[in-house]
Motif scaffolding. Structure first.
Motif, PDB file in Angstrom:
ATOM      1  N   GLY A 195       0.780  -1.232   0.000  1.00  0.00           N
ATOM      2  CA  GLY A 195       0.000   0.000   0.000  1.00  0.00           C
ATOM      3  C   GLY A 195       0.811   1.281   0.000  1.00  0.00           C
ATOM      4  N   TYR A 196       2.133   1.176  -0.133  1.00  0.00           N
ATOM      5  CA  TYR A 196       2.966   2.382  -0.172  1.00  0.00           C
ATOM      6  C   TYR A 196       2.949   3.000  -1.565  1.00  0.00           C
ATOM      7  CZ  TYR A 196       4.900   0.876   4.293  1.00  0.00           C
ATOM      8  OH  TYR A 196       5.049   0.503   5.586  1.00  0.00           O
ATOM      9  N   MET A 197       2.974   4.336  -1.628  1.00  0.00           N
ATOM     10  CA  MET A 197       3.063   5.043  -2.901  1.00  0.00           C
ATOM     11  C   MET A 197       4.545   5.249  -3.213  1.00  0.00           C
ATOM     12  SD  MET A 197       1.827   8.891  -3.941  1.00  0.00           S
ATOM     13  CE  MET A 197       0.095   8.611  -3.743  1.00  0.00           C
ATOM     14  N   VAL A 198       4.983   4.802  -4.380  1.00  0.00           N
ATOM     15  CA  VAL A 198       6.383   4.918  -4.789  1.00  0.00           C
ATOM     16  C   VAL A 198       6.448   5.811  -6.022  1.00  0.00           C
ATOM     17  CG1 VAL A 198       8.429   3.654  -5.562  1.00  0.00           C
ATOM     18  CG2 VAL A 198       6.860   2.598  -3.927  1.00  0.00           C
ATOM     19  N   PHE A 199       7.199   6.915  -5.916  1.00  0.00           N
ATOM     20  CA  PHE A 199       7.343   7.826  -7.049  1.00  0.00           C
ATOM     21  C   PHE A 199       8.304   7.253  -8.073  1.00  0.00           C
ATOM     22  CE2 PHE A 199       5.993  10.833  -3.703  1.00  0.00           C
ATOM     23  CZ  PHE A 199       4.849  11.284  -4.327  1.00  0.00           C
ATOM     24  N   THR A 200       7.979   7.436  -9.349  1.00  0.00           N
ATOM     25  CA  THR A 200       8.793   6.906 -10.439  1.00  0.00           C
ATOM     26  C   THR A 200       9.855   7.926 -10.857  1.00  0.00           C
ATOM     27  OG1 THR A 200       7.298   7.806 -12.098  1.00  0.00           O
ATOM     28  CG2 THR A 200       6.854   5.554 -11.332  1.00  0.00           C
ATOM     29  N   GLU A 201      10.760   7.477 -11.708  1.00  0.00           N
ATOM     30  CA  GLU A 201      11.798   8.373 -12.234  1.00  0.00           C
ATOM     31  C   GLU A 201      11.163   9.539 -12.988  1.00  0.00           C
ATOM     32  OE1 GLU A 201      15.706   8.317 -15.144  1.00  0.00           O
ATOM     33  OE2 GLU A 201      14.835   6.420 -14.504  1.00  0.00           O
ATOM     34  N   GLN A 202      10.069   9.278 -13.690  1.00  0.00           N
ATOM     35  CA  GLN A 202       9.354  10.340 -14.417  1.00  0.00           C
ATOM     36  C   GLN A 202       8.994  11.487 -13.465  1.00  0.00           C
ATOM     37  OE1 GLN A 202       5.840   9.232 -16.823  1.00  0.00           O
ATOM     38  NE2 GLN A 202       4.672  10.611 -15.504  1.00  0.00           N
ATOM     39  N   TYR A 203       8.450  11.148 -12.302  1.00  0.00           N
ATOM     40  CA  TYR A 203       8.073  12.165 -11.325  1.00  0.00           C
ATOM     41  C   TYR A 203       9.299  12.925 -10.847  1.00  0.00           C
ATOM     42  CZ  TYR A 203       6.913  14.361  -6.939  1.00  0.00           C
ATOM     43  OH  TYR A 203       6.784  15.278  -5.933  1.00  0.00           O
ATOM     44  N   HIS A 204      10.357  12.208 -10.505  1.00  0.00           N
ATOM     45  CA  HIS A 204      11.563  12.854  -9.971  1.00  0.00           C
ATOM     46  C   HIS A 204      12.186  13.799 -10.993  1.00  0.00           C
ATOM     47  CE1 HIS A 204      11.676  10.752  -6.181  1.00  0.00           C
ATOM     48  NE2 HIS A 204      11.483   9.604  -6.814  1.00  0.00           N
ATOM     49  N   ARG A 205      12.225  13.395 -12.245  1.00  0.00           N
ATOM     50  CA  ARG A 205      12.796  14.274 -13.273  1.00  0.00           C
ATOM     51  C   ARG A 205      11.972  15.538 -13.433  1.00  0.00           C
ATOM     52  NH1 ARG A 205      17.195  12.483 -15.410  1.00  0.00           N
ATOM     53  NH2 ARG A 205      17.609  10.256 -15.540  1.00  0.00           N
ATOM     54  N   ARG A 206      10.649  15.414 -13.359  1.00  0.00           N
ATOM     55  CA  ARG A 206       9.806  16.599 -13.462  1.00  0.00           C
ATOM     56  C   ARG A 206       9.966  17.483 -12.222  1.00  0.00           C
ATOM     57  NH1 ARG A 206       5.168  14.520 -13.615  1.00  0.00           N
ATOM     58  NH2 ARG A 206       4.185  15.566 -11.891  1.00  0.00           N
ATOM     59  N   ARG A 207      10.191  16.868 -11.087  1.00  0.00           N
ATOM     60  CA  ARG A 207      10.408  17.622  -9.845  1.00  0.00           C
ATOM     61  C   ARG A 207      11.658  18.478  -9.977  1.00  0.00           C
ATOM     62  NH1 ARG A 207      13.038  17.251  -4.948  1.00  0.00           N
ATOM     63  NH2 ARG A 207      11.791  17.902  -3.171  1.00  0.00           N
ATOM     64  N   GLY A 208      12.700  17.921 -10.575  1.00  0.00           N
ATOM     65  CA  GLY A 208      13.870  18.723 -10.925  1.00  0.00           C
ATOM     66  C   GLY A 208      15.092  18.622 -10.045  1.00  0.00           C
ATOM     67  N   SER A 209      14.979  18.055  -8.857  1.00  0.00           N
ATOM     68  CA  SER A 209      16.171  17.953  -8.014  1.00  0.00           C
ATOM     69  C   SER A 209      15.980  16.824  -6.991  1.00  0.00           C
ATOM     70  CB  SER A 209      16.414  19.260  -7.273  1.00  0.00           C
ATOM     71  OG  SER A 209      15.327  19.550  -6.415  1.00  0.00           O
ATOM     72  N   CYS A 210      17.079  16.428  -6.401  1.00  0.00           N
ATOM     73  CA  CYS A 210      17.056  15.348  -5.417  1.00  0.00           C
ATOM     74  C   CYS A 210      16.589  15.899  -4.064  1.00  0.00           C
ATOM     75  CB  CYS A 210      18.448  14.748  -5.281  1.00  0.00           C
ATOM     76  SG  CYS A 210      18.528  13.386  -4.106  1.00  0.00           S
ATOM     77  N   CYS A 211      15.689  15.167  -3.401  1.00  0.00           N
ATOM     78  CA  CYS A 211      15.208  15.596  -2.083  1.00  0.00           C
ATOM     79  C   CYS A 211      16.105  15.059  -0.968  1.00  0.00           C
ATOM     80  CB  CYS A 211      13.766  15.153  -1.870  1.00  0.00           C
ATOM     81  SG  CYS A 211      13.551  13.361  -1.832  1.00  0.00           S
ATOM     82  N   GLY A 212      16.999  14.116  -1.284  1.00  0.00           N
ATOM     83  CA  GLY A 212      17.917  13.594  -0.294  1.00  0.00           C
ATOM     84  C   GLY A 212      17.354  12.483   0.578  1.00  0.00           C
ATOM     85  N   ASN A 213      16.181  11.951   0.231  1.00  0.00           N
ATOM     86  CA  ASN A 213      15.563  10.902   1.047  1.00  0.00           C
ATOM     87  C   ASN A 213      15.898   9.485   0.590  1.00  0.00           C
ATOM     88  OD1 ASN A 213      14.256  12.619   2.869  1.00  0.00           O
ATOM     89  ND2 ASN A 213      12.590  12.964   1.425  1.00  0.00           N
ATOM     90  N   GLY A 214      16.742   9.329  -0.416  1.00  0.00           N
ATOM     91  CA  GLY A 214      17.115   7.994  -0.887  1.00  0.00           C
ATOM     92  C   GLY A 214      15.994   7.274  -1.601  1.00  0.00           C
ATOM     93  N   CYS A 215      15.223   7.987  -2.403  1.00  0.00           N
ATOM     94  CA  CYS A 215      14.075   7.407  -3.109  1.00  0.00           C
ATOM     95  C   CYS A 215      14.503   6.267  -4.031  1.00  0.00           C
ATOM     96  CB  CYS A 215      13.355   8.484  -3.922  1.00  0.00           C
ATOM     97  SG  CYS A 215      12.716   9.831  -2.917  1.00  0.00           S
ATOM     98  N   ARG A 216      13.643   5.276  -4.153  1.00  0.00           N
ATOM     99  CA  ARG A 216      13.919   4.070  -4.929  1.00  0.00           C
ATOM    100  C   ARG A 216      14.266   4.368  -6.384  1.00  0.00           C
ATOM    101  NH1 ARG A 216       9.582  -0.628  -4.484  1.00  0.00           N
ATOM    102  NH2 ARG A 216      10.415  -0.586  -2.381  1.00  0.00           N
ATOM    103  N   HIS A 217      13.583   5.329  -7.013  1.00  0.00           N
ATOM    104  CA  HIS A 217      13.787   5.607  -8.441  1.00  0.00           C
ATOM    105  C   HIS A 217      14.454   6.951  -8.692  1.00  0.00           C
ATOM    106  CE1 HIS A 217      11.501   2.081  -9.432  1.00  0.00           C
ATOM    107  NE2 HIS A 217      10.515   2.478  -8.647  1.00  0.00           N
TER     108      HIS A 217
END
Length: 76
Positions: free
Chosen positions: A37-59
């Motif tokens: 039931g966890y929401m996992v953000f994809t690489e597509q989302y991260h690239r649109r976000r534009g920068s690393c949040c520093g939380n060690g996201c999976r993608h």
């Protein structure tokens, strides 16, 4: 003091450096749900976000680049 000529930039270049006032809504393909039931953000989302949040996201595309750099700079 001499000032150079005024440079007018296209809007798409200006918007690149101006933070948006409101978060962008999620788009199809931005995330998936795990069986737990966890929401996992994809690489597509991260690239649109534009920068690393520093939380060690999976993608995170930036985390992968940093890990590769560490692996290549190890002792020889």
């Amino acid at each position: 003091m001499a000032v150079g000529p005024l440079r007018i930039l296209p809007l798409h270049l200006i918007l690149r450096f101006v933070p948006s006032a409101a978060p962008q809504p999620l788009q199809p393909g931005d995330f998936y749900l795990t069986p737990e039931g966890y929401m996992v953000f994809t690489e597509q989302y991260h690239r649109r976000r534009g920068s690393c949040c520093g939380n060690g996201c999976r993608h995170c595309p930036w985390q992968a680049a940093r890990d590769k750099k560490k692996a290549n700079s190890g002792p020889k």
